[in-house]
Design a protein around this motif. Structure first.
Motif, short mmCIF file in Angstrom:
data_model
loop_
_atom_site.label_atom_id
_atom_site.label_comp_id
_atom_site.label_asym_id
_atom_site.label_seq_id
_atom_site.Cartn_x
_atom_site.Cartn_y
_atom_site.Cartn_z
N GLU A 217 -22.86 -51.87 3.84
CA GLU A 217 -23.64 -52.44 4.93
C GLU A 217 -25.04 -51.82 4.99
O GLU A 217 -25.96 -52.38 5.56
N TYR B 220 -26.97 -56.73 -4.02
CA TYR B 220 -26.08 -56.40 -2.91
C TYR B 220 -24.83 -57.28 -2.94
O TYR B 220 -23.70 -56.80 -2.79
N ARG B 221 -25.03 -58.58 -3.14
CA ARG B 221 -23.90 -59.50 -3.12
C ARG B 221 -22.91 -59.18 -4.24
O ARG B 221 -21.69 -59.21 -4.05
N VAL C 248 -30.70 -54.86 2.38
CA VAL C 248 -30.74 -56.29 2.11
C VAL C 248 -31.86 -56.94 2.91
O VAL C 248 -31.80 -57.02 4.12
N VAL D 41 -21.91 -65.80 -7.20
CA VAL D 41 -22.46 -64.45 -7.18
C VAL D 41 -23.42 -64.23 -8.35
O VAL D 41 -24.46 -63.57 -8.21
N ARG E 185 -21.18 -55.82 -3.17
CA ARG E 185 -20.30 -55.99 -2.01
C ARG E 185 -19.05 -56.78 -2.38
O ARG E 185 -17.92 -56.39 -2.03
N THR E 186 -19.19 -57.88 -3.08
CA THR E 186 -18.03 -58.70 -3.41
C THR E 186 -17.11 -57.98 -4.39
O THR E 186 -15.88 -58.07 -4.29
N LYS F 185 -35.13 -61.12 -2.79
CA LYS F 185 -34.10 -61.92 -3.46
C LYS F 185 -33.33 -61.12 -4.50
O LYS F 185 -32.08 -61.19 -4.54
N GLU G 262 -31.00 -58.80 -2.64
CA GLU G 262 -29.88 -59.56 -2.08
C GLU G 262 -28.85 -59.90 -3.15
O GLU G 262 -27.64 -59.82 -2.91
N ALA G 263 -29.32 -60.26 -4.34
CA ALA G 263 -28.40 -60.61 -5.43
C ALA G 263 -27.59 -59.39 -5.86
O ALA G 263 -26.38 -59.49 -6.11
#
Length: 270
Positions: A9, A30-31, A13, A74, A34-35, A24, A27-28
């Protein structure tokens, strides 16, 4: 570079501290992180299923390396970020290696094993951020590794009780034994005996590692320098809370409050 709080968290981001051009790709990344971490940690899937899903992430990285197109939600933005910013794939593979280890390995014999995990679970995040900022200075990479490993250690200390409920203990087994602390003591939230001494040793080691990397906060200019200084201050704040009450992890897990964030931001600008 993560501030020690829950999960990913804290990953910056689309932070207002980030230049617009980097939001961007961050964010990519991070995703992805995280996933993949959720695959290892969340839900009730058996270990074999989790490892298969992480292997599928490895396969998607291989597709990117070969220049093939992905349809995975993702990996479509991640592939674009990797292509546009020439991001190396090794840090992503290191992260997947650490997540897979979380599925299979529940105890750590000594601090060397813990640090090997940090090298793959935390350090890649800092290295990816430095890459996006175009900083490849070896000294800066070493500073970043020290900061990220320290923040991972701090997170382990915050989450001793949380991790135990997942049947994980990241505290070195040999150091627990040296302080005559067994797993039942952790299970019961018992801070008698040498618990405080053991915790203070962990806290001081994490603090020294954080301080070893702290010069990077002044070496980097602009927004990334400010963000990093605030991150370091966040780690220091959590360590102070842990030092003041080494048993708080069992009844009042230390977190960063709004007041803490205000003080950290103010000090970060100094």
């Amino acid at each position: 570079m993560p501030v020690p709080v829950d999960h990913y968290e804290n990953f910056p981001v689309a932070s207002w501290l980030l230049p617009k051009r980097l939001r961007k790709p961050v964010e990519a990344i991070y995703r992805f992180a995280r996933t993949a971490d959720d695959i290892a940690d969340e839900g009730d899937a058996p270990a074999a299923t989790r490892l298969e899903q992480l292997a599928a992430y490895h396969a998607e990285l291989d597709r990117i390396e070969r220049g093939e197109t992905s349809s995975h939600p993702v990996f479509v933005p991640l592939a674009a970020a990797i292509r546009d910013h020439a991001i190396p794939l090794a840090p992503f593979r290191d992260l997947l290696s650490a997540f897979a280890q979380d599925v299979e390995k529940k105890r750590y014999a000594d601090f060397g094993e813990v640090m090997d995990y940090c090298r793959r679970s935390a350090n890649p995040v800092g290295r990816l951020m430095l890459h996006l900022y175009g900083d490849h200075d070896p000294r800066h990479l070493a500073y970043s590794d020290a900061i990220c490993s320290s923040l991972q250690l701090i997170n382990f200390l915050q989450d001793i009780a949380v991790d135990y409920r997942k049947d994980r203990i990241y505290l070195p087994q040999d150091e627990l034994a040296a302080h005559r602390i067994g797993e039942m003591q952790i299970a019961q939230g018992d801070t008698r005996g040498l618990w405080h001494m053991m915790m203070h040793k962990q806290i001081e080691r994490a603090r020294k590692l954080l301080q070893a990397g702290a010069p990077l906060g002044r070496a980097l200019k602009g927004r990334i320098g400010l963000e990093l200084r605030v991150t370091i201050l966040g780690g220091e704040t959590i360590l102070r809370k842990l030092h003041a009450d080494p048993g708080c992890i069992f009844h009042d897990r230390p977190v960063l409050t709004k007041k803490d964030w205000g003080i950290m931001l103010w000090r970060g600008f100094l």
